[in-house]
Design a protein around this motif. Structure first.
Motif, PDB file in Angstrom:
ATOM      1  N   ARG A  14       1.098  -1.205   0.214  1.00  0.00           N
ATOM      2  CA  ARG A  14       0.027   0.135  -0.437  1.00  0.00           C
ATOM      3  C   ARG A  14       0.762   1.230   0.134  1.00  0.00           C
ATOM      4  O   ARG A  14       0.695   1.970  -0.895  1.00  0.00           O
ATOM      5  N   HIS A  15       1.827   1.260   0.701  1.00  0.00           N
ATOM      6  CA  HIS A  15       2.880   1.960   0.377  1.00  0.00           C
ATOM      7  C   HIS A  15       3.306   2.649  -0.724  1.00  0.00           C
ATOM      8  O   HIS A  15       3.376   3.995  -0.976  1.00  0.00           O
ATOM      9  N   LEU A  16       3.760   1.679  -1.073  1.00  0.00           N
ATOM     10  CA  LEU A  16       4.000   1.828  -2.687  1.00  0.00           C
ATOM     11  C   LEU A  16       3.354   1.435  -4.090  1.00  0.00           C
ATOM     12  O   LEU A  16       3.258   2.202  -4.686  1.00  0.00           O
ATOM     13  N   GLN A  17       2.014   2.048  -3.025  1.00  0.00           N
ATOM     14  CA  GLN A  17       1.076   2.157  -4.549  1.00  0.00           C
ATOM     15  C   GLN A  17       0.915   1.774  -4.638  1.00  0.00           C
ATOM     16  O   GLN A  17       0.071   1.426  -5.768  1.00  0.00           O
ATOM     17  N   GLU A  18       0.986   0.455  -4.882  1.00  0.00           N
ATOM     18  CA  GLU A  18       0.156  -1.325  -5.208  1.00  0.00           C
ATOM     19  C   GLU A  18      -0.898  -2.180  -4.560  1.00  0.00           C
ATOM     20  O   GLU A  18      -0.651  -2.467  -4.018  1.00  0.00           O
ATOM     21  N   ASP A  19      -2.209  -1.637  -5.064  1.00  0.00           N
ATOM     22  CA  ASP A  19      -2.983  -1.379  -4.555  1.00  0.00           C
ATOM     23  C   ASP A  19      -3.683  -2.901  -4.848  1.00  0.00           C
ATOM     24  O   ASP A  19      -4.343  -4.043  -4.005  1.00  0.00           O
ATOM     25  N   SER A  20      -3.545  -3.477  -6.377  1.00  0.00           N
ATOM     26  CA  SER A  20      -3.585  -4.851  -6.226  1.00  0.00           C
ATOM     27  C   SER A  20      -3.000  -5.622  -5.395  1.00  0.00           C
ATOM     28  O   SER A  20      -3.589  -7.028  -4.969  1.00  0.00           O
ATOM     29  N   LEU A  21      -1.945  -5.530  -5.098  1.00  0.00           N
ATOM     30  CA  LEU A  21      -1.548  -6.750  -4.259  1.00  0.00           C
ATOM     31  C   LEU A  21      -0.748  -6.472  -3.015  1.00  0.00           C
ATOM     32  O   LEU A  21      -1.918  -7.569  -2.253  1.00  0.00           O
ATOM     33  N   ALA A  22      -1.418  -5.215  -2.265  1.00  0.00           N
ATOM     34  CA  ALA A  22      -1.999  -4.980  -1.291  1.00  0.00           C
ATOM     35  C   ALA A  22      -3.481  -5.892  -1.269  1.00  0.00           C
ATOM     36  O   ALA A  22      -3.695  -6.861   0.336  1.00  0.00           O
ATOM     37  N   LEU A  23      -3.428  -5.873  -2.292  1.00  0.00           N
ATOM     38  CA  LEU A  23      -5.900  -6.624  -1.691  1.00  0.00           C
ATOM     39  C   LEU A  23      -5.458  -7.808  -1.761  1.00  0.00           C
ATOM     40  O   LEU A  23      -6.186  -8.279  -1.097  1.00  0.00           O
ATOM     41  N   LEU A  83     -16.561  -0.882  -3.751  1.00  0.00           N
ATOM     42  CA  LEU A  83     -17.514  -1.743  -4.324  1.00  0.00           C
ATOM     43  C   LEU A  83     -17.367  -3.641  -4.033  1.00  0.00           C
ATOM     44  O   LEU A  83     -17.970  -4.058  -4.853  1.00  0.00           O
ATOM     45  N   ASP A  84     -16.265  -3.785  -3.376  1.00  0.00           N
ATOM     46  CA  ASP A  84     -15.521  -5.091  -3.097  1.00  0.00           C
ATOM     47  C   ASP A  84     -17.403  -5.643  -2.282  1.00  0.00           C
ATOM     48  O   ASP A  84     -17.260  -5.707  -0.880  1.00  0.00           O
ATOM     49  N   GLU A  85     -17.734  -6.578  -3.026  1.00  0.00           N
ATOM     50  CA  GLU A  85     -19.183  -7.048  -2.080  1.00  0.00           C
ATOM     51  C   GLU A  85     -19.220  -7.859  -1.376  1.00  0.00           C
ATOM     52  O   GLU A  85     -19.168  -8.140  -0.360  1.00  0.00           O
ATOM     53  N   GLU A  86     -18.131  -8.971  -1.446  1.00  0.00           N
ATOM     54  CA  GLU A  86     -18.005  -9.795  -0.952  1.00  0.00           C
ATOM     55  C   GLU A  86     -17.744  -9.816  -0.003  1.00  0.00           C
ATOM     56  O   GLU A  86     -17.630  -9.775   1.563  1.00  0.00           O
ATOM     57  N   THR A  87     -16.353  -8.414   0.684  1.00  0.00           N
ATOM     58  CA  THR A  87     -16.252  -8.287   1.388  1.00  0.00           C
ATOM     59  C   THR A  87     -16.677  -7.814   2.582  1.00  0.00           C
ATOM     60  O   THR A  87     -17.611  -7.718   3.856  1.00  0.00           O
ATOM     61  N   ALA A  88     -18.215  -7.178   1.794  1.00  0.00           N
ATOM     62  CA  ALA A  88     -18.849  -5.449   2.453  1.00  0.00           C
ATOM     63  C   ALA A  88     -19.524  -6.905   2.957  1.00  0.00           C
ATOM     64  O   ALA A  88     -20.051  -6.624   4.255  1.00  0.00           O
ATOM     65  N   TYR A  89     -20.120  -7.897   2.595  1.00  0.00           N
ATOM     66  CA  TYR A  89     -21.487  -9.302   3.250  1.00  0.00           C
ATOM     67  C   TYR A  89     -20.046  -9.139   4.061  1.00  0.00           C
ATOM     68  O   TYR A  89     -21.229  -9.801   5.202  1.00  0.00           O
ATOM     69  N   TYR A 143     -11.275  -6.536   6.734  1.00  0.00           N
ATOM     70  CA  TYR A 143     -12.467  -5.672   5.923  1.00  0.00           C
ATOM     71  C   TYR A 143     -12.098  -4.196   5.528  1.00  0.00           C
ATOM     72  O   TYR A 143     -12.698  -4.224   4.414  1.00  0.00           O
ATOM     73  N   LYS A 144     -11.808  -3.300   6.641  1.00  0.00           N
ATOM     74  CA  LYS A 144     -12.029  -2.040   5.887  1.00  0.00           C
ATOM     75  C   LYS A 144     -10.745  -1.518   5.592  1.00  0.00           C
ATOM     76  O   LYS A 144     -10.804  -0.483   4.347  1.00  0.00           O
ATOM     77  N   ASN A 145     -10.185  -2.621   5.476  1.00  0.00           N
ATOM     78  CA  ASN A 145      -8.357  -1.931   4.400  1.00  0.00           C
ATOM     79  C   ASN A 145      -9.058  -2.502   3.177  1.00  0.00           C
ATOM     80  O   ASN A 145      -8.368  -1.739   2.174  1.00  0.00           O
ATOM     81  N   ILE A 146      -9.527  -3.078   2.937  1.00  0.00           N
ATOM     82  CA  ILE A 146      -9.478  -3.692   1.628  1.00  0.00           C
ATOM     83  C   ILE A 146     -10.909  -2.735   1.085  1.00  0.00           C
ATOM     84  O   ILE A 146     -10.845  -3.053  -0.047  1.00  0.00           O
ATOM     85  N   LEU A 147     -12.026  -2.974   2.403  1.00  0.00           N
ATOM     86  CA  LEU A 147     -12.758  -1.858   1.303  1.00  0.00           C
ATOM     87  C   LEU A 147     -12.549  -0.437   1.424  1.00  0.00           C
ATOM     88  O   LEU A 147     -13.476   0.214   0.049  1.00  0.00           O
ATOM     89  N   SER A 148     -11.287   0.485   1.859  1.00  0.00           N
ATOM     90  CA  SER A 148     -10.630   1.142   1.456  1.00  0.00           C
ATOM     91  C   SER A 148     -10.385   1.579   0.059  1.00  0.00           C
ATOM     92  O   SER A 148      -9.835   2.357  -0.442  1.00  0.00           O
ATOM     93  N   LEU A 149      -9.411   0.300  -0.119  1.00  0.00           N
ATOM     94  CA  LEU A 149      -8.943   0.299  -1.848  1.00  0.00           C
ATOM     95  C   LEU A 149      -9.818  -0.122  -2.513  1.00  0.00           C
ATOM     96  O   LEU A 149      -9.404   0.082  -3.050  1.00  0.00           O
TER      97      LEU A 149
END
Length: 177
Positions: free
Chosen positions: A53-62, A100-106, A91-97
Motif C-alpha cells: 500500500r505504501h508503494l501504491q500497488e493496491d492490487s498486491l495490497a488487496l 465496491l467489493d461486495e464479498e468483503t462488504a458482505y 475488511y475495512k482496509n480491503i474496502l478502503s482500496l
C-alpha cells in the motif's frame, strides 16, 4: 536563475530518496515473504499488505489483505474479540482500496452481525447500495437493500428505496410488494 538550480537539485535529491526508499520497501517485502514459509502468519500478510500500500500497488495490497483475512478465519479464533477486531480492520482496509467489493462488504456485515452490531452491518450495506444507482446498477442496489431488510425487517426506508429501484428497472409487480 539560481532558484531553478536549487529546485532541480532538490527534485533530484527527493527522486533519489524515493528510489532508495522504494528499494528498501521492496527488500522488506521479500524478507517478509520468505518468512511466510508455510503461509500461516497473519501479521506478516498484514505487514506485506501495508508495504504494498505504501508503494501504491493496491492490487498486491488487496491480495495480501485477503490472505490475512483468510488465514485468520482458518485459525478459527474468530470468537475471540481481539481476532474479530483484527478481522474487521482487515475488511475495512480491503474496502478502503476496493469500496465496491461486495464479498468483503458482505463478510464485514456478517462479522458485525455476529458481534451484535447490526447497525454497523446496515451502514455497510447502505453505503454499498448508495453507490450502485449512480452507476446505473439498480439490481445490485436492490440486493444490498434486501440485505438491509434481512437485518432490519422493519426498515421502511430500505423497503421504500428498494420499491423505487424495482420501478426504475420496470418490475412494478415486485416494486409493489
Amino acid at each position: 536563475c539560481p532558484g531553478r538550480a536549487t529546485m532541480r537539485a532538490s527534485y533530484h535529491k527527493n527522486s533519489m530518496f524515493h528510489g532508495i526508499t522504494t528499494s528498501l520497501v521492496r527488500r522488506k517485502i521479500q524478507k517478509c515473504q520468505q518468512h511466510l514459509g508455510n503461509g500461516h502468519d497473519t501479521e506478516l500478510y498484514l505487514t506485506i499488505a501495508d508495504l504494498y500500500r505504501h508503494l501504491q500497488e493496491d492490487s498486491l495490497a488487496l491480495d495480501s489483505y485477503k490472505s490475512a483475512a483468510s488465514n485468520l478465519l482458518k485459525k478459527g479464533t474468530r470468537e475471540d474479540t481481539e481476532s474479530s477486531n483484527q478481522l474487521i480492520k482487515i475488511y475495512k482496509n480491503i474496502l478502503s482500496l476496493a469500496p465496491l467489493d461486495e464479498e468483503t462488504a458482505y463478510k464485514l456485515g456478517q462479522e458485525y452481525q455476529r458481534r451484535g452490531m447490526d447497525y454497523r452491518a446496515v451502514s455497510i450495506h447502505t453505503s454499498l447500495a448508495e453507490h450502485y444507482p449512480q452507476r446505473g446498477e439498480y439490481t445490485k442496489a436492490i440486493e444490498q437493500y434486501q440485505r438491509i431488510v434481512e437485518i432490519e425487517p422493519g426498515s421502511i426506508t430500505a423497503r421504500q428505496i428498494c420499491a423505487e429501484l424495482y420501478c426504475r428497472i420496470g418490475d412494478y409487480l415486485q416494486g409493489s410488494r
